[in-house]
Design an enzyme around this catalytic site. Structure first.
Site, PDB file in Angstrom:
ATOM      1  N   GLY A 144       1.616  -9.608  -4.451  1.00  0.00           N
ATOM      2  CA  GLY A 144       0.167  -9.708  -4.205  1.00  0.00           C
ATOM      3  C   GLY A 144      -0.560 -10.198  -5.439  1.00  0.00           C
ATOM      4  CB  ALA A 145       0.703 -12.262  -8.164  1.00  0.00           C
ATOM      5  CG  ASN A 146      -3.094 -13.950  -3.601  1.00  0.00           C
ATOM      6  OD1 ASN A 146      -2.378 -12.950  -3.520  1.00  0.00           O
ATOM      7  ND2 ASN A 146      -4.014 -14.217  -2.699  1.00  0.00           N
ATOM      8  CB  SER A 157      -4.576   4.843  -3.356  1.00  0.00           C
ATOM      9  OG  SER A 157      -5.891   5.335  -3.284  1.00  0.00           O
ATOM     10  CE1 TYR A 209      -4.981   1.126   0.429  1.00  0.00           C
ATOM     11  CE2 TYR A 209      -6.062   3.189  -0.125  1.00  0.00           C
ATOM     12  CZ  TYR A 209      -5.471   1.998  -0.520  1.00  0.00           C
ATOM     13  OH  TYR A 209      -5.364   1.690  -1.860  1.00  0.00           O
ATOM     14  CG  LEU A 255      -5.729  -3.785  -9.692  1.00  0.00           C
ATOM     15  CD1 LEU A 255      -5.403  -2.502  -8.941  1.00  0.00           C
ATOM     16  CD2 LEU A 255      -5.553  -3.582 -11.193  1.00  0.00           C
ATOM     17  N   GLY A 256      -3.365  -7.710  -8.897  1.00  0.00           N
ATOM     18  CA  GLY A 256      -2.131  -8.472  -9.088  1.00  0.00           C
ATOM     19  C   GLY A 256      -2.345  -9.625 -10.046  1.00  0.00           C
TER      20      GLY A 256
HETATM   21  P1  NAP Z   1      -7.092  -6.731  -3.068  1.00  0.00           P
HETATM   22  O1  NAP Z   1      -8.080  -7.318  -3.998  1.00  0.00           O
HETATM   23  O2  NAP Z   1      -7.478  -6.508  -1.645  1.00  0.00           O
HETATM   24  O3  NAP Z   1      -5.741  -7.597  -3.131  1.00  0.00           O
HETATM   25  C1  NAP Z   1      -4.674  -7.235  -2.305  1.00  0.00           C
HETATM   26  C2  NAP Z   1      -3.511  -8.163  -2.592  1.00  0.00           C
HETATM   27  O4  NAP Z   1      -2.409  -7.754  -1.770  1.00  0.00           O
HETATM   28  C3  NAP Z   1      -3.814  -9.620  -2.262  1.00  0.00           C
HETATM   29  O5  NAP Z   1      -3.163 -10.445  -3.195  1.00  0.00           O
HETATM   30  C4  NAP Z   1      -3.199  -9.774  -0.887  1.00  0.00           C
HETATM   31  O6  NAP Z   1      -2.817 -11.084  -0.572  1.00  0.00           O
HETATM   32  C5  NAP Z   1      -1.963  -8.922  -1.077  1.00  0.00           C
HETATM   33  N1  NAP Z   1      -1.320  -8.607   0.192  1.00  0.00           N
HETATM   34  C6  NAP Z   1      -1.803  -7.916   1.251  1.00  0.00           C
HETATM   35  N2  NAP Z   1      -0.893  -7.874   2.229  1.00  0.00           N
HETATM   36  C7  NAP Z   1       0.192  -8.566   1.784  1.00  0.00           C
HETATM   37  C8  NAP Z   1       1.460  -8.890   2.326  1.00  0.00           C
HETATM   38  N3  NAP Z   1       1.820  -8.507   3.571  1.00  0.00           N
HETATM   39  N4  NAP Z   1       2.325  -9.596   1.569  1.00  0.00           N
HETATM   40  C9  NAP Z   1       1.996  -9.989   0.317  1.00  0.00           C
HETATM   41  N5  NAP Z   1       0.799  -9.749  -0.243  1.00  0.00           N
HETATM   42  C10 NAP Z   1      -0.084  -9.038   0.488  1.00  0.00           C
HETATM   43  O7  NAP Z   1      -6.616  -5.312  -3.597  1.00  0.00           O
HETATM   44  P2  NAP Z   1      -6.509  -4.710  -5.092  1.00  0.00           P
HETATM   45  O8  NAP Z   1      -7.692  -3.860  -5.314  1.00  0.00           O
HETATM   46  O9  NAP Z   1      -6.149  -5.780  -6.037  1.00  0.00           O
HETATM   47  O10 NAP Z   1      -5.291  -3.691  -4.873  1.00  0.00           O
HETATM   48  C11 NAP Z   1      -4.010  -3.853  -5.468  1.00  0.00           C
HETATM   49  C12 NAP Z   1      -3.234  -2.562  -5.201  1.00  0.00           C
HETATM   50  O11 NAP Z   1      -3.915  -1.444  -5.798  1.00  0.00           O
HETATM   51  C13 NAP Z   1      -3.112  -2.223  -3.713  1.00  0.00           C
HETATM   52  O12 NAP Z   1      -1.845  -1.693  -3.435  1.00  0.00           O
HETATM   53  C14 NAP Z   1      -4.189  -1.176  -3.507  1.00  0.00           C
HETATM   54  O13 NAP Z   1      -3.901  -0.316  -2.423  1.00  0.00           O
HETATM   55  C15 NAP Z   1      -4.135  -0.435  -4.835  1.00  0.00           C
HETATM   56  N6  NAP Z   1      -5.374   0.302  -5.139  1.00  0.00           N
HETATM   57  C16 NAP Z   1      -6.549  -0.355  -5.361  1.00  0.00           C
HETATM   58  C17 NAP Z   1      -7.695   0.391  -5.653  1.00  0.00           C
HETATM   59  C18 NAP Z   1      -9.029  -0.263  -5.932  1.00  0.00           C
HETATM   60  O14 NAP Z   1     -10.002   0.453  -6.228  1.00  0.00           O
HETATM   61  N7  NAP Z   1      -9.139  -1.590  -5.881  1.00  0.00           N
HETATM   62  C19 NAP Z   1      -7.632   1.787  -5.713  1.00  0.00           C
HETATM   63  C20 NAP Z   1      -6.416   2.416  -5.467  1.00  0.00           C
HETATM   64  C21 NAP Z   1      -5.287   1.658  -5.202  1.00  0.00           C
HETATM   65  P3  NAP Z   1      -3.702 -12.054   0.414  1.00  0.00           P
HETATM   66  O15 NAP Z   1      -4.702 -12.732  -0.479  1.00  0.00           O
HETATM   67  O16 NAP Z   1      -2.680 -12.965   0.999  1.00  0.00           O
HETATM   68  O17 NAP Z   1      -4.367 -11.173   1.423  1.00  0.00           O
END
Ligand code: NAP
Length: 241
Positions: A16-18, A147, A163, A21-22
């Site tokens: 999920g690097a695009n 989380s 979730y 956080l990735g």
């Molecule tokens: P985000 O901005 O929504 O990004 C999610 C990433 O996951 C995107 O790159 C998305 O790709 C990718 N993804 C989703 N489904 C996928 C799949 N089937 N295969 C490959 N990639 C997939 O979320 P984030 O905030 O960066 O979260 C990163 C991690 O931290 C997650 O596991 C999230 O649950 C965890 N987290 C985040 C928070 C927060 O406050 N942000 C808090 C607690 C935990 P696409 O662009 O293709 O959709």
């Protein structure tokens, strides 16, 4: 047993690097000299990642991966030696990709959201780690982005159930993997990144992706074998299950 090379350039794979956080993990890792395999569902559309790759020739490889599709895991495992070299191995796997279906209401819950969340947030990291296990060095680190919302002891209201349930399952995945990989000295942890300003974190988030990723990488660097199976936050504090 090979030790994880905490201070040397490492090979790191991020899912999920695009964006979010990735992407921040990739930027931080590249800034400190690591080799990064950045995976995402649609590399052709990953503009920020491809720009980053242009700035770090030979150190950032962008490969396709849908964590919810086990076939995609196998394809990645076959492709990795091409970018790591036949002898190349991963020092760190960051299972970062995740999905949050918002707007769920009790009385209107559907199986589809739960199935997608489970496949992406829990089963995906488990099966991907299994598929890549032969490519991890002994002493590697596996980090699952979980989380606080997956902590059963901290539930204070009904919210984002698909979730929360899937992240609780991911916490068990972490505990199981810690045992599965113990004999190879591989340390597996689940981490809570804080409330982070990404598409998922939304408005009101408390920290930037850069701050969270930086804190988490410090936590990862400091991991010891006895930490395997733990649930830690981005500042290294233990999170109650
Ligand atoms: P985000 O901005 O929504 O990004 C999610 C990433 O996951 C995107 O790159 C998305 O790709 C990718 N993804 C989703 N489904 C996928 C799949 N089937 N295969 C490959 N990639 C997939 O979320 P984030 O905030 O960066 O979260 C990163 C991690 O931290 C997650 O596991 C999230 O649950 C965890 N987290 C985040 C928070 C927060 O406050 N942000 C808090 C607690 C935990 P696409 O662009 O293709 O959709």
């Amino acid at each position: 047993m090979q030790a994880s090379r905490a201070n040397a350039a490492r090979n790191v794979l991020v899912t999920g690097a695009n964006r979010g956080l990735g992407l921040a993990f990739c930027q931080r890792l590249l800034a400190r000299g690591d080799h990064v395999v950045a995976t995402c569902r649609r590399p052709g559309k990953a503009v920020a990642l491809n720009t980053l790759a242009g700035h770090h020739p030979g150190r950032l490889h962008v490969l396709p991966l849908d964590v919810a599709a086990p076939k995609s895991h196998d394809e990645l495992a076959r492709e990795l030696p091409l970018v790591l070299g036949e002898e190349g191995r991963l020092d760190l796997l960051i299972n970062n990709a995740g999905v949050l279906h918002s707007g769920e209401r009790f009385g209107k819950l559907t199986a589809a959201n739960f199935e997608d969340s489970f496949r992406t947030n829990a089963l995906g990291p488990l099966l991907l780690t299994q598929a890549l296990a032969p490519l991890l060095i002994d002493g590697a680190r596996v980090v699952n982005l979980s989380s606080q919302l997956g902590a059963v002891s901290q539930v204070t209201r009904f919210g984002t159930p698909s979730y929360a349930v899937s992240k609780a399952a991911l916490n068990m995945v972490g505990a199981q993997l810690a045992h599965a990989l113990h004999d190879r000295g591989i340390v597996v942890v689940c981490v809570h990144p804080g409330w982070v300003s990404t598409d998922m974190g939304g408005e009101g988030a408390q920290i930037t992706p850069e701050t969270s990723a930086g804190g988490l990488l410090d936590v990862i660097d400091a991991l010891q074998p006895e930490d395997s199976g733990r649930f830690l936050d981005w500042q290294g504090e233990t999170v109650a299950w």
